[in-house]
Design an enzyme around this catalytic site. Structure first.
Site, mmCIF file in Angstrom:
data_model
loop_
_atom_site.group_PDB
_atom_site.id
_atom_site.type_symbol
_atom_site.label_atom_id
_atom_site.label_comp_id
_atom_site.label_asym_id
_atom_site.label_seq_id
_atom_site.Cartn_x
_atom_site.Cartn_y
_atom_site.Cartn_z
ATOM 1 N N ASP A 282 -2.167 5.724 -2.063
ATOM 2 C CA ASP A 282 -1.475 5.685 -0.774
ATOM 3 C C ASP A 282 -2.356 6.297 0.331
ATOM 4 O OD1 ASP A 282 0.455 5.639 1.177
ATOM 5 O OD2 ASP A 282 1.998 6.618 -0.034
ATOM 6 N N ASP A 344 7.399 1.481 4.983
ATOM 7 C CA ASP A 344 8.352 1.747 3.902
ATOM 8 C C ASP A 344 9.675 1.015 4.092
ATOM 9 O OD1 ASP A 344 6.344 3.466 3.275
ATOM 10 O OD2 ASP A 344 7.592 5.265 3.207
#
Ligand code: GLA
Length: 520
Positions: A282, A344
């Site tokens: 990430d 997200d």
């Protein structure tokens, strides 16, 4: 300036002196974040106004103004977002002697779509317990090192993930609360619920497993939520499942834990030694150390891609950089088996439908066996969408040949959610060996028809209604690129509908879908 300060402070009454918060305060998060440490540096001017900064692994916030009233502190701060944009953060704090309890509202990252209607609740705020370690302002924060620029890497080859990965991930439902015990219980539930046999194989620990420091040899460590990663992997493997883990190409992860920056090879070896089968990597704080361009980002990802390849263990490689810098163009080159395409997801209709319907078209050209677009993990069963909406979520993700990573509590799954996640006919669409991502073939306002070609010459077709009232949706064979009569099967009712010529129409509820397979 200085004499002015002294002159002014000499005039202030004693009580105001007791209230001065100037100095360096350090401490850690009292909940959720398992030991994240921050420093708050405050400079209170004679007139009472407060400036300074908050330095933590997750952020470096500049305090632009602040005030102290009766032991209650309010700090207005600026934070650089992932894309470089400035965001506003308000901290509140209670001061008692040399102790400060500081509250920071939880920030969401990556342009989560806000929504009308049913909203997922905001994450609980983070609370830090701080102590004053000095009454002197420590001076400005250190200048960050210049960012690194790297050339486009050599290609990294991988043979893994011939179909989109399936499994479970801890983040959507549990965020920082994931523990060893929970992962074991989830694995048990994945087996007993039938999820494993339906194909959900990877059990993925997301952020917040990492220790506060590396060991004396520079090896990554776990925090007290994960006492023995190797033993956990053995347990997961004994259930016929695989274990996934999470890190960042930057020094810190998104939740502020240790990342793999400058430890890529070493971390890949550690993962292999533990028995890890999947890595989500990430970007997060990598933005602070690398220049924001395609070659540099690709090179940062290729470092880990190569390290995984050399680790001696097959480890699926999941890139998470929110779809920036045309990741589809280079995700495969760096050894990526899947790459996130957006910020997200949230457990609400607006977020899910925007990501699924609006942000995927055009990316289909990058998906094929071993390399998948990832519109983010599933929210099915997390409670803020209706079962109809979750059916749409499942159908769309399967037509998109998306990774299917359940994000709910499998230990407490209702029969209707189990039926949605384990719709085997739709899973077969997702896992079809042709590995083509479906596309939108027709759109009429809120009504959309999507189709995915399958290996046996059939098409999986979704008749979607994004509107607020039930509507009749028609899938024309000509839009899919076929003609004549074809046997049609309803993939939610699990019923053959006979051979149908020209088109198929159905009444579709608001936010719902009718999914069919049109045979060759
Ligand atoms: C980012 C990712 C999420 C999750 C969190 C963990 O926001 O996009 O999927 O991994 O970080 O901190």
């Amino acid at each position: 300036m200085r004499w002015l300060y002294f002159a002014a402070s000499a005039l202030l009454p004693l009580a105001a002196h007791a209230q001065n918060v100037t100095g360096k305060w350090t401490g850690s998060a009292s909940r959720y974040d398992n030991g994240i440490e921050i420093t708050v540096a405050l400079e209170q001017a004679a007139g009472g106004s407060i400036t300074g900064y908050v330095e933590g692994p997750r952020s470096n916030d500049r305090i632009t103004s602040g005030k102290l009233e009766n032991g209650k502190l309010t700090l207005e701060a600026e934070r650089a977002g992932r894309g470089g944009q400035m965001m506003h953060v308000t901290y509140t704090a209670e001061i008692s002697g040399s102790k400060m309890t500081l509250t920071m509202p939880q920030m969401t990252f990556g342009g989560r779509a806000g929504g009308r209607g049913q909203q997922a609740p905001p994450r609980p705020p983070q609370v830090f317990e701080l102590s004053r370690v000095s009454s002197k302002f420590p001076g400005p924060p250190p200048e960050p090192a210049p960012r690194v620029s790297l050339p486009m890497p050599e290609p990294v080859r991988t043979e893994l993930a011939r179909t989109p990965p399936m499994g479970w991930n801890s983040w959507n439902k549990f965020a920082g609360q994931v523990t060893d015990a929970m992962v074991r219980e989830m694995a048990d539930a994945i087996v007993s619920s039938g999820m494993r046999d339906a194909g959900y194989i990877y059990v993925n620990i997301d952020d917040t497993w990492e220790g506060a420091h590396r060991d004396s040899h520079g090896n990554i460590t776990t925090n007290n939520k994960f006492p023995d990663m190797k033993k956990l992997a053995d347990y997961i493997h004994s259930k016929g499942l695989k274990l996934g883990i999470y890190s960042s190409p930057g020094p810190k992860t998104c939740a502020g834990y240790l990342g793999s920056y400058q430890h890529e090879e070493q971390d890949a070896k550690t993962y292999a030694a533990w028995g890890i089968d999947y890595l989500k990597y990430d970007w997060c704080s990598a933005a602070q150390v690398y220049e924001n361009n395609q070659a540099t980002m690709a090179a940062a990802y290729a470092k880990m891609g190569l390290a995984l390849l050399r680790s001696g263990r097959p480890i699926v490689y999941s890139l998470c950089q929110y779809g920036n810098l045309d990741v589809g163009e280079w995700g495969e080159r760096v050894g990526g088996n899947l790459w996130r395409t957006t910020g997200d997801i949230r457990d609400d209709w607006q977020s899910m439908s925007h990501i699924g319907f609006d942000l995927q078209p055009g990316r289909e050209k990058y998906a094929y066996p071993g390399h998948w677009n990832d519109p983010d993990m599933l929210e099915i069963g997390n409670g803020h969408m209706t079962d109809t909406e979750y059916q749409t979520h499942m159908t769309l993700w399967c037509i998109l040949a998306a990774p299917l990573l359940a994000g709910n509590d499998i230990r407490n799954m209702s029969p209707s959610i189990a039926a949605i996640l384990m719709n085997k006919e739709l899973i077969a669409v997702d896992q079809d060996r042709l590995g083509r991502q479906g596309v939108r073939v027709a759109k009429d306002g809120d009504l959309e028809v999507w189709a995915k070609p399958l290996a046996d010459g059939a098409y999986a077709v979704g008749l979607f209604n994004r509107g607020t009232a039930a509507a009749r949706v028609t899938a024309k064979w000509s839009d899919i690129g076929i003609s004549g009569s074809h046997p049609v099967r309803d993939l939610w009712k699990h019923e053959d509908l006979g051979s149908i010529a020209g088109s198929y129409s159905a009444e579709v509820p608001s936010h719902g879908v009718v999914a069919i397979k049109v045979a060759k």
